[in-house]
Design a protein around this motif. Structure first.
Motif, PDB file in Angstrom:
ATOM      1  N   ALA A  44      35.160   8.104  96.483  1.00 29.14           N
ATOM      2  CA  ALA A  44      35.974   6.765  96.153  1.00 29.14           C
ATOM      3  C   ALA A  44      36.724   5.934  96.779  1.00 29.14           C
ATOM      4  O   ALA A  44      36.412   5.070  96.833  1.00 29.14           O
ATOM      5  N   ARG A  45      38.013   6.652  97.617  1.00 28.93           N
ATOM      6  CA  ARG A  45      38.995   6.307  98.670  1.00 28.93           C
ATOM      7  C   ARG A  45      37.643   5.753  99.291  1.00 28.93           C
ATOM      8  O   ARG A  45      38.816   3.812  99.924  1.00 28.93           O
TER       9      ARG A  45
ATOM     10  N   ASP B 109      33.654  11.874  88.608  1.00 30.32           N
ATOM     11  CA  ASP B 109      34.180  12.636  87.720  1.00 30.32           C
ATOM     12  C   ASP B 109      33.298  13.777  86.590  1.00 30.32           C
ATOM     13  O   ASP B 109      32.500  13.418  86.192  1.00 30.32           O
TER      14      ASP B 109
ATOM     15  N   SER C 152      29.187   3.468  96.779  1.00 27.44           N
ATOM     16  CA  SER C 152      28.873   3.690  95.435  1.00 27.44           C
ATOM     17  C   SER C 152      27.725   2.526  94.975  1.00 27.44           C
ATOM     18  O   SER C 152      28.063   1.616  94.910  1.00 27.44           O
TER      19      SER C 152
ATOM     20  N   GLU D 194      35.017   4.155  99.297  1.00 27.25           N
ATOM     21  CA  GLU D 194      34.465   3.265  98.311  1.00 27.25           C
ATOM     22  C   GLU D 194      35.877   2.090  97.863  1.00 27.25           C
ATOM     23  O   GLU D 194      35.404   0.661  98.138  1.00 27.25           O
TER      24      GLU D 194
ATOM     25  N   GLN E 226      36.929  13.110  96.001  1.00 24.65           N
ATOM     26  CA  GLN E 226      38.022  11.953  95.740  1.00 24.65           C
ATOM     27  C   GLN E 226      37.484  11.028  97.583  1.00 24.65           C
ATOM     28  O   GLN E 226      38.012   9.856  97.557  1.00 24.65           O
TER      29      GLN E 226
ATOM     30  N   ALA F 135      37.531  14.694  90.091  1.00 22.34           N
ATOM     31  CA  ALA F 135      36.987  13.575  90.731  1.00 22.34           C
ATOM     32  C   ALA F 135      35.207  14.661  91.595  1.00 22.34           C
ATOM     33  O   ALA F 135      35.669  15.611  91.423  1.00 22.34           O
TER      34      ALA F 135
ATOM     35  N   LEU G  90      40.394   4.444  90.788  1.00 24.18           N
ATOM     36  CA  LEU G  90      39.650   4.591  91.400  1.00 24.18           C
ATOM     37  C   LEU G  90      38.673   5.241  91.309  1.00 24.18           C
ATOM     38  O   LEU G  90      37.746   5.604  91.873  1.00 24.18           O
ATOM     39  N   TYR G  91      38.809   5.920  89.981  1.00 28.62           N
ATOM     40  CA  TYR G  91      37.565   6.391  89.720  1.00 28.62           C
ATOM     41  C   TYR G  91      36.783   5.749  88.692  1.00 28.62           C
ATOM     42  O   TYR G  91      37.089   5.320  87.272  1.00 28.62           O
ATOM     43  N   LYS G  92      36.119   4.729  88.937  1.00 31.94           N
ATOM     44  CA  LYS G  92      35.644   3.474  88.618  1.00 31.94           C
ATOM     45  C   LYS G  92      34.840   3.184  87.484  1.00 31.94           C
ATOM     46  O   LYS G  92      35.320   3.118  85.912  1.00 31.94           O
TER      47      LYS G  92
ATOM     48  N   PRO H  73      30.430   8.390  93.117  1.00 30.55           N
ATOM     49  CA  PRO H  73      32.184   8.969  93.081  1.00 30.55           C
ATOM     50  C   PRO H  73      31.593   8.632  92.126  1.00 30.55           C
ATOM     51  O   PRO H  73      32.408   7.789  91.331  1.00 30.55           O
TER      52      PRO H  73
END
Length: 561
Positions: free
Chosen positions: A370-371, A494, A380, A373, A367, A321, A285-287, A492
Motif C-alpha cells: 500500500a505504501r 486488507d 497495485s 503504491e 502495508q 493490511a 492508504l487502503y484504497k 494491496p
C-alpha cells in the motif's frame, strides 16, 4: 415515546465478538437480543480462519509451553500504536485465557494451541515457539438445524474448490501431499457430496471448520439459552437519554422498532471495510473496498451511530493490511497467506522489480504494498511470478495445481499470464523484459544458495512457517528455473479496517469528552484495536473481539467470575 421491545442487552452484529457477548450475558441471567443487518449470520468471523491469539492459555500449558502474560504485554506494547492505552492491552492479555477457558467450558468448542510463531517473534516478549495462536476443532453443523442454512459461508480463500471446509492441519496434508493425501481428499469430497438431502438445497458444508466452526459452536450455545438472532435487522440509530444509551432504533420486518436495552448495547458490527466513502475519508492508504476480504455488511453503520451519541474514534486510518488475489466477478479479495513463502516464486512491481520480503506476515506485506503504491504508483497490482515447478506443486490463490491451465475457471484464466521464457512472460505482463530478466537472474543466483541479501526472505522464524520443509537450505527459496513461467496480479488489500470507536479496558465506548458513555460498549473491528496499527500474531483480530465481548457482557451484568 414508548418502547416496542425491552431487553437487558442488545447486541448489534452476529460475529464472534457479538455472539460471545450475547452468550455471556445470557449465562449471567440477562435477557439478550442479537440483531444482524444481513440475511446471513456470522459476519466476517465466519469467513475467517478463526485463529485466536491467547497468551498463557491452559491449552498452551498442556502442550508444554510455559507462557507469561507480562511477556505478552511487553510484546504487544512494543508493536502497538502509542495512543493505545496500557490498560487496554493489559485487559486483553490478562483476560484472554480466562475467556477461552469459559468458552470451552460453556460451549461445544474445543480450541487447540498450535506451534505457530508470533509474526515478530524476534521482538522482546515474542514467541518463536508459538502456542499463542489457537485454532478450533471441527464441529457437526447438523446440530444447528435450519440455522446452518443461513450461516455465512467460508471465504473462497479458506475453503477448497470454494465449498469444501477444511481444518488447519488438513491444509498441510493437501498442500505438501503427505502420504495418503489423495485418499483424505477423496473421503472429504464424498462426505460433502453425499450429504443428502441437504446437498440439494444448500452449498454449505455441514462439517464446520475454522470460522464456521467457531460461529457454529457459539450459535449452538446461544440457541440452548434461547437467545434470538434477528436477521435482516439493521441498526438505524442509538437512543440516548440524559447522557446514557438506553436502547436503539432497529429496522425489523420492514418497520422501525424502538428497543430498550436496560443494561446496555454492545456494538459488534465490524468495521467500514466495504464503505468506499469512509475509506476515502479515513483510510486513503487502503484504497479499494472491493479488494477487502471483509463481508458486504461491514459499512461502518455502528461506528457512525456511535459518533451520533458523542463517541470518540481512534486510528481510523488503520486496517488489517494484506496482499490479495482478485478474481473478476467476486465480491472480495482472496487473502494470500501461504503462497508467498513457498519456494519458486517472487513478487515484483509493475517495472519488474522486487521490493519486499514476500514471506513476511500478510499485514507487513500488505502495508508495504500500500505504501509503495502511494509513493510510486506501481504496486497495485503487483505481480506474483512463479515457474512451472511451482505451478505443478502449489496453489496460487484460485489457481489449483495438478489441473491443466485449460481446466481452470474462465475468470481465473483471464488473469493468468504465461510465457515459455521470462521475456515472453514479461511481454504478456506488460513489464520491461530486460528488467524482469535481471531481477529473476539475481534472485535465482542467491536462491540457489538459500540466501536473499536484498530482503532476507526465509531468515525470520515466521517466514519459515509456510516454507516447504523438503527444500533446503532455505524452505522459502528456490530458483525460478523451469518454464513455462507464470504471473498473476496481486493487490494491496486488507481483511478489514481496525480503527473505530474508542473504548476503555471494560470495552465501554469513550466519548469525545474522554469519559465512558454509560450503556454503550464495542468490540471487534467496531472498536479501535488494542493492537494499534500492528499485527503481532495469528488471531489478534478475533482474539480481542471475543475477549472484549466477554469483558463487556461481564461488566454490564456485574459478573464476578
Amino acid at each position: 415515546m414508548g418502547w416496542d421491545k425491552e431487553v437487558d442487552i442488545l447486541v448489534v452484529g452476529s460475529g464472534a465478538g457479538g455472539l460471545l457477548s450475547a452468550l455471556v450475558g445470557a449465562h449471567n441471567h440477562a435477557d439478550v437480543l442479537v440483531i444482524e443487518k444481513e440475511s446471513l449470520w456470522g459476519g466476517t468471523s465466519a469467513t475467517s480462519g478463526a485463529g485466536i491469539w491467547i497468551p498463557n492459555s491452559d491449552q498452551a500449558a498442556a502442550a508444554g509451553f510455559q507462557d507469561d502474560t507480562k511477556n505478552a504485554f511487553k510484546y504487544v506494547r512494543k508493536l502497538s500504536a502509542k495512543n493505545v492505552p496500557d490498560a487496554n492491552i493489559k485487559a486483553y492479555v490478562e483476560n484472554a485465557a480466562h475467556m477461552l477457558r469459559w468458552v470451552t467450558a460453556n460451549t461445544e468448542l474445543d480450541y487447540q494451541a498450535f506451534p505457530y510463531p508470533d509474526y515478530h517473534a524476534e521482538e522482546p516478549g515474542g514467541s518463536p515457539q508459538g502456542y499463542r495462536t489457537h485454532m478450533p476443532l471441527p464441529i457437526d453443523g447438523r446440530k444447528l438445524g435450519k440455522d446452518v442454512e443461513t450461516l455465512r459461508f467460508a471465504s473462497p480463500a479458506a475453503s477448497l474448490f470454494g465449498y469444501l471446509n477444511w481444518h488447519f492441519d488438513e491444509t498441510y496434508i493437501i498442500l505438501f501431499r503427505a502420504p495418503g493425501w489423495w485418499w483424505h481428499l477423496t473421503k472429504s469430497l464424498a462426505r460433502y457430496w453425499f450429504d443428502w438431502p441437504f446437498r440439494f438445497k444448500s452449498r454449505n458444508d455441514r462439517r464446520l471448520t475454522l470460522g464456521n466452526a467457531l460461529l457454529g459452536g457459539l450459535r449452538l450455545a446461544i440457541n440452548e439459552r434461547k437467545v434470538p438472532v434477528w436477521l435482516n435487522s439493521p441498526l438505524i440509530e442509538l437512543i440516548e437519554e440524559k447522557g446514557k444509551v438506553t436502547g436503539a432504533v432497529v429496522r425489523h420486518e420492514g418497520k422501525p422498532m424502538r428497543i430498550a436495552a436496560r443494561k446496555g448495547v454492545v456494538l459488534a458490527a465490524g468495521g467500514f471495510d466495504k464503505n468506499q466513502a469512509m475509506r476515502d475519508e479515513n483510510a486513503p492508504l487502503y484504497k479499494n473496498a472491493l479488494y477487502s476480504g471483509g463481508t458486504s455488511g461491514n459499512t461502518g453503520d455502528s461506528i457512525r451511530a456511535g459518533r451520533g451519541v458523542g463517541a470518540d474514534t481512534m486510528n481510523m486510518q488503520s486496517a488489517w493490511a494484506a496482499p490479495v488475489f482478485y478474481v473478476p466477478g467476486e465480491d472480495r479479495g482472496r487473502l494470500c497467506t501461504i503462497e508467498r513463502a513457498l519456494p519458486g516464486c517472487m513478487m515484483v512491481n509493475q517495472r519488474g522489480e522486487r521490493y519486499l520480503n514476500e514471506a513476511a506476515s500478510y499485514h507487513i506485506v500488505g502495508q508495504k504494498m500500500a505504501r509503495r503504491e502511494a509513493e510510486n504508483g506501481d504496486a497495485s497490482p503487483s505481480w506474483f511470478v512463479f515457474d512451472h515447478i511451482y505451478r505443478h506443486k502449489y496453489p496460487v490463490g484460485p489457481l489449483l495445481p495438478l489441473m491443466p491451465d485449460w481446466f481452470q475457471r474462465g475468470e481465473v484464466r483471464s488473469i493468468l499470464k504465461k510465457g515459455a521464457t521470462i521475456e515472453e512472460l514479461a511481454t504478456d505482463m506488460g513489464v520491461d523484459p530486460a528488467l524482469l530478466s535481471a531481477t529473476i537472474a539475481r534472485y535465482n543466483e542467491n536462491a540457489a544458495k538459500g540466501e536473499d541479501p536484498d530482503f532476507h526472505r526465509g531468515e525470520a522464524t515466521y517466514d519459515k512457517m509456510y516454507g516447504d520443509p523438503s527444500v533446503t537450505p532455505n524452505p522459502c527459496l528456490r530458483p525460478l528455473s523451469q518454464g513455462p513461467f507464470y504471473a498473476m496480479p496481486i493487490y494491496p488489500g486488507d481483511i478489514g479496517t481496525n480503527g473505530g470507536l474508542k473504548t476503555d479496558d471494560k470495552a465501554q465506548v469513550v466519548g469525545t469528552n474522554g469519559k465512558p458513555i454509560p450503556g454503550l460498549y464495542a468490540c471487534g473491528n467496531n472498536a479501535a484495536s488494542a493492537m494499534g496499527e500492528s499485527y503481532p500474531g495469528a488471531g489478534v483480530t478475533i482474539g480481542p473481539a471475543m475477549t472484549f465481548g466477554y469483558i463487556a457482557a461481564r461488566h454490564m451484568t456485574g459478573a464476578n467470575e
